[in-house]
Design a protein around this motif. Structure first.
Motif, PDB file in Angstrom:
ATOM      1  N   THR A 196       8.603 -12.757 -19.790  1.00 15.45           N
ATOM      2  CA  THR A 196       7.403 -12.286 -19.116  1.00 15.45           C
ATOM      3  C   THR A 196       7.671 -12.133 -17.621  1.00 15.45           C
ATOM      4  N   GLU A 197       6.835 -11.329 -16.989  1.00 15.39           N
ATOM      5  CA  GLU A 197       6.911 -11.172 -15.543  1.00 15.39           C
ATOM      6  C   GLU A 197       5.512 -10.932 -14.991  1.00 15.39           C
ATOM      7  N   GLU A 198       5.294 -11.422 -13.787  1.00 13.47           N
ATOM      8  CA  GLU A 198       3.982 -11.287 -13.157  1.00 13.47           C
ATOM      9  C   GLU A 198       3.806  -9.877 -12.608  1.00 13.47           C
ATOM     10  N   VAL A 199       2.621  -9.332 -12.819  1.00 20.62           N
ATOM     11  CA  VAL A 199       2.294  -7.985 -12.363  1.00 20.62           C
ATOM     12  C   VAL A 199       1.034  -8.072 -11.510  1.00 20.62           C
ATOM     13  N   SER A 200       1.047  -7.418 -10.377  1.00 20.21           N
ATOM     14  CA  SER A 200      -0.121  -7.394  -9.493  1.00 20.21           C
ATOM     15  C   SER A 200      -0.778  -6.031  -9.559  1.00 20.21           C
ATOM     16  N   ALA A 201      -2.110  -6.034  -9.725  1.00 18.76           N
ATOM     17  CA  ALA A 201      -2.880  -4.798  -9.746  1.00 18.76           C
ATOM     18  C   ALA A 201      -3.801  -4.794  -8.534  1.00 18.76           C
ATOM     19  N   VAL A 202      -3.772  -3.712  -7.778  1.00 21.56           N
ATOM     20  CA  VAL A 202      -4.554  -3.628  -6.545  1.00 21.56           C
ATOM     21  C   VAL A 202      -6.033  -3.866  -6.826  1.00 21.56           C
ATOM     22  N   GLY A 203      -6.588  -4.862  -6.179  1.00 18.18           N
ATOM     23  CA  GLY A 203      -8.007  -5.170  -6.325  1.00 18.18           C
ATOM     24  C   GLY A 203      -8.378  -5.882  -7.601  1.00 18.18           C
TER      25      GLY A 203
END
Length: 266
Positions: A196-203
Motif C-alpha cells: 500500500t501507499e499513501e495518496v493525497s487528494a487536494v481538499g
C-alpha cells in the motif's frame, strides 16, 4: 516485460496454459475471503467497533478470513488466477448504505444513471429511492498468509481501478520463450507483491491505495501450487464462484461496504 528462461519443468506447463487467467466472467465475488486496505474510517481501527483489531493501523492490509493484519510496506505475496468486472449496486451511504444487487459488466442499468457531484453513478427508482452503481474489478487468486496459500479475492473500485488496469497490463506484458517461440504465460505463472501507499487528494485529505509489482516466477518446487491455481482458474471461468456465493452474497456485501473508506471512493 521479458522474463528469462528458467525452471524448465514448470515453464513447460506455462506454455501449455499460455494467456490463461485473464478472462472475464460475471460471477459475484463478495463472499470469498478478501484482502482489503485499512483506511482512516475502517472499523478495525475504531476501539468501540465490533470489528476492532488492536494490531491494525491505517495503511495495513487485512486478510478477512483470519483477520490477519500485514504491514502495508511489507505487503502480501499474491498469485493471480482470474479477473472479472461487474457493477455492484448499493444504497447510498448517506441513507444507511447496504447491498442491493450485483450486475454484469455490460448491464443496461448504467444508461439509467446520472453522475452526481461526487462522481457517483446514481440510479433513481420510480418511488424516488436512489442507489449507486459501482464499477468493481475483481482479482481472484492465492494470498500467501503465514507461509500458506489461501484462496481469496481483491475487489477494486473507484481510484483503485487505475491500479487494476496497470496490474492487468503487467500480466499481459509478461513474455517467456518457449519451444514455439515467445508467448504470454498464464497469470498464475508469477507472484505479485501487494503493498500500500499513501495518496493525497487536494481538499480531501489522504487515503491508501494499492501498489503492485511483479515479484518472481514460480519455481519447480511450486508445480503443485500452479496446478491447483490452474484448477481454480478453470472453476472461475465456468462460473463456479457464482454458484458458491449465491447463498451468502448479501451478508458478504454488507461486510464489503463496512470495510470501505469514503476517502477511497474519491
Amino acid at each position: 516485460m521479458a522474463t528469462k528462461k528458467q525452471n524448465a519443468e514448470i515453464v513447460s506447463l506455462f506454455e501449455e496454459k499460455a494467456g490463461a487467467g485473464i478472462g472475464e466472467i460475471t460471477a459475484d465475488d463478495l463472499a470469498t475471503p478478501r484482502i482489503i486496505i485499512i483506511q482512516p474510517g475502517s472499523p478495525q481501527i475504531k476501539k468501540k467497533a465490533v470489528k476492532y483489531l488492536a494490531d491494525a493501523s491505517v495503511g495495513d492490509l487485512l486478510f478477512t478470513a483470519t483477520n490477519t493484519i500485514v504491514d502495508g510496506d511489507e505487503g502480501i505475496r499474491f498469485l493471480p488466477v482470474y479477473f472479472d468486472r461487474n457493477y455492484i449496486e448499493w444504497n447510498l451511504r448517506e441513507n444507511g448504505g447496504g447491498f442491493v444487487a450485483a450486475h454484469p459488466k455490460d448491464t443496461q442499468l448504467l444508461g439509467e444513471t446520472q453522475r452526481d457531484a461526487q462522481f457517483r453513478d446514481i440510479r433513481t427508482y420510480s418511488d424516488g429511492r436512489q442507489t449507486e452503481l459501482q464499477n468493481t474489478a475483481n482479482h481472484y487468486g492465492y494470498a500467501m498468509i503465514d507461509g500458506t496459500s489461501q484462496r481469496c479475492v481483491i475487489n477494486m473500485t473507484r481510484s483503485q481501478l487505475k491500479i487494476s488496469r496497470s496490474w492487468l497490463g503487467l500480466i499481459n506484458g509478461t513474455r517467456l520463450n518457449g519451444k514455439n517461440g515467445e508467448y504470454t504465460p498464464p497469470a498464475h505463472s508469477h507472484f505479485y507483491l501487494i503493498q500500500t501507499e499513501e495518496v493525497s487528494a487536494v481538499g480531501k485529505g489522504s487515503y491508501y491505495n494499492y501498489r503492485i509489482t511483479q515479484e518472481r516466477i514460480l519455481g519447480n518446487k511450486e508445480v503443485s501450487l500452479f496446478r491447483e491455481a490452474d484448477d481454480f482458474s478453470k472453476f472461475c471461468e465456468g462460473g463456479g464462484m457464482q454458484a458458491v456465493l449465491s447463498s451468502s452474497e448479501a451478508t458478504a456485501a454488507k461486510a464489503a461496504l463496512e470495510n470501505q473508506s469514503s476517502k477511497d471512493w474519491e
